[in-house]
Design a protein around this motif. Structure first.
Motif, PDB file in Angstrom:
ATOM      1  N   HIS A 133      33.974  39.106  35.397  1.00 44.96           N
ATOM      2  CA  HIS A 133      35.170  39.267  36.229  1.00 44.96           C
ATOM      3  C   HIS A 133      34.883  38.813  37.656  1.00 44.96           C
ATOM      4  O   HIS A 133      35.682  38.071  38.250  1.00 44.96           O
ATOM      5  CB  HIS A 133      35.623  40.735  36.226  1.00 44.96           C
ATOM      6  CG  HIS A 133      36.576  41.078  35.138  1.00 44.96           C
ATOM      7  ND1 HIS A 133      37.937  41.088  35.315  1.00 44.96           N
ATOM      8  CD2 HIS A 133      36.367  41.432  33.849  1.00 44.96           C
ATOM      9  CE1 HIS A 133      38.529  41.433  34.184  1.00 44.96           C
ATOM     10  NE2 HIS A 133      37.594  41.650  33.274  1.00 44.96           N
ATOM     11  N   TYR A 136      34.559  34.971  37.891  1.00 42.39           N
ATOM     12  CA  TYR A 136      35.848  34.269  37.854  1.00 42.39           C
ATOM     13  C   TYR A 136      36.632  34.478  39.150  1.00 42.39           C
ATOM     14  O   TYR A 136      37.213  33.534  39.710  1.00 42.39           O
ATOM     15  CB  TYR A 136      36.676  34.739  36.657  1.00 42.39           C
ATOM     16  CG  TYR A 136      36.329  34.065  35.352  1.00 42.39           C
ATOM     17  CD1 TYR A 136      36.228  32.681  35.261  1.00 42.39           C
ATOM     18  CD2 TYR A 136      36.115  34.810  34.191  1.00 42.39           C
ATOM     19  CE1 TYR A 136      35.924  32.058  34.068  1.00 42.39           C
ATOM     20  CE2 TYR A 136      35.804  34.193  32.990  1.00 42.39           C
ATOM     21  CZ  TYR A 136      35.708  32.823  32.934  1.00 42.39           C
ATOM     22  OH  TYR A 136      35.399  32.202  31.745  1.00 42.39           O
ATOM     23  N   ARG A 137      36.655  35.708  39.645  1.00 40.31           N
ATOM     24  CA  ARG A 137      37.406  35.985  40.875  1.00 40.31           C
ATOM     25  C   ARG A 137      36.833  35.203  42.064  1.00 40.31           C
ATOM     26  O   ARG A 137      37.580  34.632  42.863  1.00 40.31           O
ATOM     27  CB  ARG A 137      37.395  37.487  41.171  1.00 40.31           C
ATOM     28  CG  ARG A 137      38.323  38.315  40.283  1.00 40.31           C
ATOM     29  CD  ARG A 137      38.563  39.689  40.875  1.00 40.31           C
ATOM     30  NE  ARG A 137      37.311  40.442  40.984  1.00 40.31           N
ATOM     31  CZ  ARG A 137      36.844  41.265  40.064  1.00 40.31           C
ATOM     32  NH1 ARG A 137      37.530  41.438  38.931  1.00 40.31           N
ATOM     33  NH2 ARG A 137      35.722  41.913  40.245  1.00 40.31           N
ATOM     34  N   ASN A 149      43.994  35.087  34.877  1.00 37.98           N
ATOM     35  CA  ASN A 149      43.588  36.476  34.695  1.00 37.98           C
ATOM     36  C   ASN A 149      42.232  36.523  33.976  1.00 37.98           C
ATOM     37  O   ASN A 149      42.138  36.121  32.812  1.00 37.98           O
ATOM     38  CB  ASN A 149      44.643  37.212  33.858  1.00 37.98           C
ATOM     39  CG  ASN A 149      44.368  38.697  33.749  1.00 37.98           C
ATOM     40  OD1 ASN A 149      43.229  39.133  33.715  1.00 37.98           O
ATOM     41  ND2 ASN A 149      45.433  39.475  33.674  1.00 37.98           N
ATOM     42  N   PRO A 150      41.153  37.006  34.638  1.00 40.92           N
ATOM     43  CA  PRO A 150      39.829  37.041  34.008  1.00 40.92           C
ATOM     44  C   PRO A 150      39.810  37.811  32.686  1.00 40.92           C
ATOM     45  O   PRO A 150      39.107  37.424  31.744  1.00 40.92           O
ATOM     46  CB  PRO A 150      38.948  37.735  35.061  1.00 40.92           C
ATOM     47  CG  PRO A 150      39.613  37.437  36.354  1.00 40.92           C
ATOM     48  CD  PRO A 150      41.083  37.466  36.046  1.00 40.92           C
ATOM     49  N   SER A 151      40.585  38.882  32.619  1.00 33.86           N
ATOM     50  CA  SER A 151      40.617  39.675  31.383  1.00 33.86           C
ATOM     51  C   SER A 151      41.148  38.853  30.214  1.00 33.86           C
ATOM     52  O   SER A 151      40.641  38.952  29.088  1.00 33.86           O
ATOM     53  CB  SER A 151      41.478  40.935  31.567  1.00 33.86           C
ATOM     54  OG  SER A 151      40.897  41.794  32.524  1.00 33.86           O
ATOM     55  N   LEU A 153      40.989  35.573  29.961  1.00 28.94           N
ATOM     56  CA  LEU A 153      39.965  34.577  29.639  1.00 28.94           C
ATOM     57  C   LEU A 153      38.879  35.171  28.744  1.00 28.94           C
ATOM     58  O   LEU A 153      38.400  34.528  27.807  1.00 28.94           O
ATOM     59  CB  LEU A 153      39.337  34.027  30.925  1.00 28.94           C
ATOM     60  CG  LEU A 153      40.259  33.215  31.835  1.00 28.94           C
ATOM     61  CD1 LEU A 153      39.537  32.858  33.129  1.00 28.94           C
ATOM     62  CD2 LEU A 153      40.746  31.948  31.132  1.00 28.94           C
ATOM     63  N   VAL A 192      40.218  26.192  33.006  1.00 26.42           N
ATOM     64  CA  VAL A 192      39.679  27.001  34.103  1.00 26.42           C
ATOM     65  C   VAL A 192      39.423  26.206  35.376  1.00 26.42           C
ATOM     66  O   VAL A 192      39.772  26.640  36.481  1.00 26.42           O
ATOM     67  CB  VAL A 192      38.382  27.716  33.649  1.00 26.42           C
ATOM     68  CG1 VAL A 192      37.704  28.418  34.831  1.00 26.42           C
ATOM     69  CG2 VAL A 192      38.684  28.716  32.542  1.00 26.42           C
TER      70      VAL A 192
END
Length: 220
Positions: A133, A136-137, A149-151, A153, A192
């Protein structure tokens, strides 16, 4: 039989439990007897006890093998001296191995019979997800990654790769694991990475990366 040195014994324990990964992933381990396990390891029952004290000891070694790999991969993912596209490849590799090592069957059996190992595995998983997370952020803040949204992905990887490491699915779809991983990686990085960073990775050797993953999978 010659006495086995502690270092050699530990190394052999890891090598033997690697041979259980496919069986445990596809069948779980509750129904496996010590004789089944010894046969999969190509050991006699007596020889197996030179390395493991019990079935739980074997499952503990397998669980620790999974956790050790995740932790090692996590160090690369969190290394800010490396580029985001390079670390993105490591996230992909880690997701492949998570799909191989931690199937729903294995986790269900672990929760049922070895709650302390299940809790250890879930703690490791929580740390892994937190690191991904953050990765990605930070990549989005650096404007290397698209705003996603990382979740989602992560769930996407778990769902797709869970299918791709399933031999029956590959046969049904007439896919090789190599081609499936190549195609999914290309789709994922297109999703991404921002266009300008996609252009900068045109010369990356994706085939070499996937071959490296396949070679590691062949060793388990």
């Amino acid at each position: 039989m010659r006495k086995i040195a502690p270092v050699e014994r530990q190394m052999m324990r890891k090598e033997y439990v690697k041979q259980l990964v496919h069986v445990v992933r596809t069948q779980g381990f509750l129904s496996l007897t010590i004789q089944d396990i010894a046969k999969t390891m190509n050991l006699s029952r007596a020889s197996l006890y030179n390395y493991f004290s019990s079935k739980e000891d074997i499952i503990m070694e397998l669980t620790n093998l999974c956790i050790d790999y995740i932790n090692e991969a996590g160090k690369t993912i969190s290394n800010e001296e490396l580029s985001y596209p390079l670390r993105f490849q490591k996230v992909f590799e880690q997701a492949v191995f998570s799909a191989v090592y931690a199937s729903d069957l294995y986790l269900t059996d672990l929760k049922t019979s070895c709650i302390h190992l299940y809790e250890k595995k879930m703690h490791s998983r929580k740390e892994q997800l937190s690191a991904i997370h953050t990765f990605y952020r930070n990549g989005m803040k650096a404007e290397v990654f698209n705003q996603l949204n990382p979740s989602i992905l992560i769930i996407q990887d778990e769902t797709v790769l869970g299918k791709l490491v399933n031999t029956a699915f590959l046969v049904q779809e007439e896919l090789s694991l190599k081609q499936a991983l190549l195609d999914y990686y290309v789709a994922k990085k297109t999703q991404v990475l921002k266009p300008e960073y996609l252009q900068n990775t045109e010369n990356e050797d994706i085939h070499a990366m996937v071959e490296n993953i396949l070679n590691k999978l062949a060793a388990i």
